[in-house]
Design an enzyme around this catalytic site. Sequence first.
Site, PDB file in Angstrom:
ATOM      1  CB  SER A 259      66.042  40.700  30.877  1.00 38.98           C
ATOM      2  OG  SER A 259      64.830  40.911  31.548  1.00 38.98           O
ATOM      3  CG  ASP A 351      59.824  42.211  25.664  1.00 35.33           C
ATOM      4  OD1 ASP A 351      59.184  41.670  26.580  1.00 35.33           O
ATOM      5  OD2 ASP A 351      61.043  42.459  25.738  1.00 35.33           O
ATOM      6  CG  HIS A 386      61.828  39.562  27.594  1.00 32.70           C
ATOM      7  ND1 HIS A 386      62.035  40.921  27.732  1.00 32.70           N
ATOM      8  CD2 HIS A 386      62.541  38.963  28.587  1.00 32.70           C
ATOM      9  CE1 HIS A 386      62.839  41.137  28.768  1.00 32.70           C
ATOM     10  NE2 HIS A 386      63.163  39.967  29.298  1.00 32.70           N
TER      11      HIS A 386
END
Length: 450
Positions: A259, A351, A386
Amino acid sequence: MVPHFGEAKSHGGALLASPMLGTCACPLLEVRPSRGLVDEKFQIAVENLPPAHKVTLHSLHQSEDGDFWEAFGFYVSDADGRVTADRHESLGGTYEGVEPMGLLWSLRPVPGSRTGLRLRKKHVASPMVVCISMYEGHVSQRFGELVALACAVTERWYMGPGVRRVDVREGGVTGTLFLPQGPGPFAGVLDMWGGGGGLVEYRAALLASHGFVTMALEYLPADESRTADIEFGYFDAAFKLVQEHPLVARNSVAVLGLSFGTSVALSMAAFSTVVKPRCCVCISGSHVHPINKPILSVFEEIKENFQKTRFDENNYLIWRDVILPLPSEPSMKVDVGRIRCPLLVIVGQDDQNWATVESAEDMQKMMEEAGNSHLLTILSYPGAGHLIEPPYSPHIRASNFVLRGDKVIMLWGGQTKPHADAQEDSWKKILEFLQLHLYHGQDPAPLARL
């Protein structure tokens, strides 16, 4: 204390006869191995059932926060009265098909739990304990009110035998170092998580169990006042702490980011004049918002686009539009054309938190134009979200997240089965990538087994 591997034995729990099976029946349930690393497959085997008999296999785990998580599958015994999860299919439940690890990756909070939960290991020196039970018939609720036909307990460890955990508070750097068993030298990894902040250790512990000296780095402290002090030099200093450790081969150090940690990892590989990673792994991130300024300044730039966030029908926050459309201004992106080390980029096509697919495509275009696209490998997984974690971790589609002091439920995306497949495949390829570029394809160390 991590248990000695030679003492690990598969075992069953209390074995009970069902009235429907008759007083002579004594079903047996075994989980092999009973102790193992979290990325190690286990085998669930049931014996002594009548042929074509319906049973439910159920897993139960209590998190360190005190919440209970469960998964279950419906099975029918074969002609020999057996059920084995790696050969027989689940006909329903929280997963379907032949899924030997379905009782782990489909774990979900039990009915009536708090909303927005996420299962994460905080104390890696203790195992994740899972109770596997077998129940009469195909049942999907109120397991606590039922009597199990048989049960067994399995321990899932992030820290393998001999792995050492060392707190790091040196030169202004805060983190945790995990050292594999043995004299070394070992390759090193600097492991960075995302915008949730804090010190997250479990992936670093697992990497050390596979022979990599790994430091989990804290760079977004819970105390926001400390975040203002984090500048690019902080990451250089952290990298050098790993590189200069006496057990580390100094020319074999990688950076890994998930991330927002991807932005850090890419910025280190592209801009640092102090350190040169041997390779770089980026999971569910973007090259937008380079970390060439204080972290607080980067977050202020991101906040300027908060109005692009939106909510789905469940009032879950969708964050991915914050960086869309991707900026064309070069200063707003990491110049990935400057990267001179192998780069592995992993994205989930569902995502909902960050525009990772679009970012990967733009990175590939930039590197093709710069002539270094031969260094880039992209793994793009349909149906994955994600939070791409180590294998067999439960899929978390949405969970609580603190944003600007307010608690929201963030939508991470993904569908359970394809997301689980992505986690298993990507982890295998991460280990292969690190082994290839840090150990030249040689086994770094014997795999730690409990």
